[in-house]
Design an enzyme around this catalytic site. Structure first.
Site, PDB file in Angstrom:
ATOM      1  N   CYS A  21       0.811  -1.206   0.103  1.00 39.23           N
ATOM      2  CA  CYS A  21      -0.121   0.063  -0.494  1.00 39.23           C
ATOM      3  C   CYS A  21       1.088   1.059  -0.162  1.00 39.23           C
ATOM      4  O   CYS A  21       1.904   1.204  -0.263  1.00 39.23           O
ATOM      5  CB  CYS A  21      -1.088  -0.231   1.919  1.00 39.23           C
ATOM      6  N   GLU A 138       1.078  -1.274  15.853  1.00 40.26           N
ATOM      7  CA  GLU A 138      -0.227  -0.090  15.880  1.00 40.26           C
ATOM      8  C   GLU A 138      -0.677   0.513  17.312  1.00 40.26           C
ATOM      9  O   GLU A 138      -1.364   1.998  17.739  1.00 40.26           O
ATOM     10  CB  GLU A 138      -0.594   0.047  14.802  1.00 40.26           C
TER      11      GLU A 138
END
Length: 336
Positions: A21, A138
């Site tokens: 991505c 994250e």
């Protein structure tokens, strides 16, 4: 003379989009640009992205991967240190500044957006609920944007049932960017049912690439004898793709890092294969896997295109004067 054995036919449904991505591409590019501009070593805190092939490729170029900043030798404090695409708690750049380190933050802009959403909730007096997986970098980074006690992690509907806030009318939620869209929707419904006044983030937290890859797998999974997802065991978005494929109708779904991990004895009778790759898996491994199937099957590839991605996240200004060669770009794009 004996006849040559005929290879059995196999249709590969190849998902598009798949693989890298824009956030992963940007993070890898930052490390490559830093190596070209400042020379080796460039230190990287945590895996820049969750893929062993990428990490080893960067190590070969001169990157040194560490888990904590105190691993950087005292005589290397002038060397750049890059923070991974997953994001870091506020304490990490503060520590870097205290140690007088030069750092480059490769946090994905979509993860940074979630950080800002969480901080906005807190600024408006809301206790923050973070939907995510405990221990994921994250999640650690997002929780570390707020003072201790200001954010609660929600992993399951049981967590929703057990959570009793001081003020049920002062709550806001955000989500980890790489979750299953369906699982997240279920948790959000549970939260909204229990806490009708809870406030959503100002924008969608799950990133476009996660959503697009899951939708592509949903489209191609029905009727597949086997669905392979290329990705690392510690890659959240890749593991979610395995789950999505099974739910969408694939008879079996597996996560593999390389062609060498494919259990050939268990899949001899397949005729339809679904194939995709997590957001941190390079295209060269997808090619490697297709080639491995061509050795054993008469392969036809059907490209299943469900979205076109045009997102591009620029690197920080200090690196924009460095030019990348065609070979550099091939590495950054995951094709070598």
């Amino acid at each position: 003379m004996p006849e040559n054995p005929t290879k059995p036919p196999l249709t590969i449904r190849l998902c598009q989009p798949r693989g890298f991505c824009a956030g992963v591409d940007r993070a890898i590019q930052i490390v490559v640009l830093a190596l070209k501009k400042y020379g080796a070593p460039v230190y990287v805190r945590h895996e820049i992205v969750h893929n062993r092939y990428v990490v080893e490729g960067l190590q070969n170029l001169g990157a040194v991967f560490i888990e904590e900043l105190n691993e950087i030798p005292d005589d290397h404090h002038e060397c750049p240190v890059v923070f991974s695409a997953h994001g870091v708690p506020k304490s990490v750049p503060a520590d870097a500044q205290a140690r007088e380190l030069f750092y480059l933050d490769a946090t994905c802009p979509l993860v940074s957006k979630v950080h800002k959403q969480a901080m906005r909730h807190q600024r408006l007096g809301r206790h923050v609920l973070l939907i995510g997986h405990a221990g994921h970098p994250e999640v650690i980074g997002t929780m570390g944007q707020l003072p201790e006690g200001c954010v609660t992690l929600i992993e399951t509907e049981a967590d929703v049932a057990n959570f009793e806030p001081a003020d049920p009318e002062a709550l806001g939620f955000v989500t980890q960017t790489t979750l299953s869209v369906e699982d997240t929707a279920g948790l959000i419904r549970a939260l909204q049912k229990k806490f009708p006044e809870i406030k959503a983030a100002a924008a969608e937290s799950i990133c476009y690439a996660t959503t697009n890859r899951q939708e592509a797998v949903k489209e191609t999974a029905p009727g597949a004898d086997l669905f392979l997802i290329v990705g690392a065991p510690n890659s959240s978005n890749s593991r979610r793709l395995v789950e999505v494929a099974e739910r969408a109708g694939a008879r079996m779904s597996l996560l593999v890092q390389r062609a060498s991990e494919i259990p050939w004895d268990e899949i001899a009778g397949i005729s339809t294969l679904g194939l995709s790759a997590g957001a941190s898996a390079p295209e060269i491994i997808v090619d490697e896997i297709i080639d491995a199937f061509r050795e054993r099957f008469e392969v036809s590839v059907d490209l299943a295109v469900t979205a076109t991605e045009t997102e591009d996240f620029p690197v920080m200004r200090v690196l924009r004067d460095v030019e990348l060669t065609a070979a550099d770009m091939a590495f950054v794009n995951g094709t070598v």
